[in-house]
Design a protein around this motif. Structure first.
Motif: not given
Length: 421
Positions: A213-218, A392-396
């Motif tokens: 999920d984090v990688e999707s926002y990188l 929302e934390v993964t976006k953060e």
């Protein structure tokens, strides 16, 4: 982390000399009453009358014994300890000769400690040492002796030292096996093992979802490079001499994901590389997630030396960048154990980077600039939750990585990402 775990974190007893220093260095801290209790439980047949003096690795004449224990005119014991090594009768004979020629105590003893369950075969005949002057026990015998000492017979300081020593023995497999301990409310060992497997399986699965999920926002300018388990690349570590090792455990301390600019292949992208890259670190021991940038501060390679020189020359700017961007700096060992944390003064470390005597085993082989989240701050979900809500934390976390990427690879790449040839 308990005080005993903290001590054991910095004690490596995988080598013979280190184990000897840890064990006999702890015995040296004990009162005569506690020491005699241990000697009694180990059935050594000796006792001290006053506080003895311990001397480590001092060459006498023919040999260099591991320890010499002296109790004035009452008793002198010369210790030769072995770990993963065979007994050398000639060595023991020489040490006994040094003992009787160099000391005049009423009782003179040569004490041999090994990791075997039985004394060396025909050792008296092979060494010529009088049976009454030869002592033998195993490391497990010493651990058993500590476990069998009556706590009421020794003072609280002795109890603390003995508890620390028992922990060292247990954590490194030198204590005798007394049965598997069951977790609270567990009904059986097989049920506990299944529960542990399911917990770990779920933990890994959810961490994988989190990092994906984090990688999707990188930013699209970076890509996933490599996964590490506490410093060991890819899968399970192999070829280790001891199990468990301090660099890898069944439940890895760190699950460490690394990211590099898209299209870029690090010149030293080998299993033991010290490349500079973005990281996403899940630390199960501290219960934290760190997002940031890792830089080598190791020694021994020309490229590492060049990079350390750059960091040292720009040390004032590095500190300014850390403060202005509210980054949390860490230095770590090769196996990702923290050396310096955000509450420590980083200036002496950056100053040392320019010294030819810089020791990366003391100061650290990596410098991390991070933002950190406590696991307790992360959202949790109950089985009864009906409506799915993305966290929302993964976006953060991704936002922090994107910020640090911009900072390190662009704004200050002459410091953080040197293009060395």
């Amino acid at each position: 982390m308990s005080q005993f775990e903290l001590v054991n974190e910095f004690i490596d007893v995988s080598k013979e000399d280190d184990l000897t220093k840890a064990v006999f260095g702890s015995l040296e801290l004990l009162s005569t009453e506690a020491l005699n209790e241990i000697f009694k439980q180990a059935a050594l047949g000796v006792s001290v009358q006053s506080e003895p003096e311990f001397t480590f690795h001092e060459t006498v004449n023919r040999r260099e014994p591991d320890v010499i224990i002296e109790d004035g005119q009452n008793l002198t014991v010369m210790v030769e300890a072995k770990l993963d090594d065979h007994t050398r009768p000639n060595q023991l004979s020489d040490e006994y000769d040094d003992l009787i020629e160099g000391w005049s105590s009423e009782s003179l003893r040569l004490w041999h400690v090994t990791d075997d369950s039985q004394p060396p075969r025909n050792i008296i005949d092979r060494t010529g040492i009088p049976p009454d002057d030869f002592l033998w026990c195993s490391w497990r015998d010493l651990a058993s002796a500590l476990l069998n000492v009556d706590s009421e017979a020794v003072n609280k300081t002795d109890q603390s030292v003995m508890a620390m020593l028992i922990q060292i023995f247990e954590d490194n497999g030198f204590a005798p096996f007394g049965g598997f301990a069951l977790m609270k409310d567990s009904q059986s060992l097989s049920g506990q093992l299944e529960q542990a497997y399911q917990v770990r399986k779920q933990y890994y699965s959810e961490i994988n979802s989190f990092r994906k999920d984090v990688e999707s926002y990188l930013t699209e300018e970076v890509r996933f490079w490599r996964f590490f388990r506490r410093g060991v690349s890819g899968g399970i570590a192999s070829g280790q001499k001891t199990f468990p090792t301090k660099s890898w455990e069944n439940m890895p301390r760190n699950l460490w994901f690394s990211y590099i600019p898209r299209g870029d292949t690090p010149g030293r992208a080998t299993r033991q590389s010290h490349e500079n890259y973005l990281i996403l670190d899940f630390n199960s021991r501290t219960g934290t997630i760190r997002a940031g940038y890792m830089m080598t501060t190791a020694t021994g390679k020309v490229k590492d030396d060049v990079f350390r020189k750059i960091l040292h020359e720009q040390r004032d700017l590095v500190l300014e960048i850390i403060r202005e961007n509210q980054l949390q700096p860490y230095t770590t060992s090769y196996s990702l154990g923290d050396r310096l944390g955000p509450d420590d003064d980083l200036e002496p470390f950056l100053e040392q980077l320019g010294d030819s005597s810089y020791d990366d085993s003391e100061w650290g082989r990596r410098l991390l600039l991070t933002r950190t989240w406590s696991a307790d701050e992360l959202p949790t979900k109950d089985e009864g939750d009906e409506l799915f809500e993305p966290a929302e934390v993964t976006k953060e976390v991704a936002g922090a990585l994107n910020d640090i990427y911009q900072l390190t690879y662009y704004d200050y790449d002459h410091i953080f990402y040197p293009k060395t040839e």
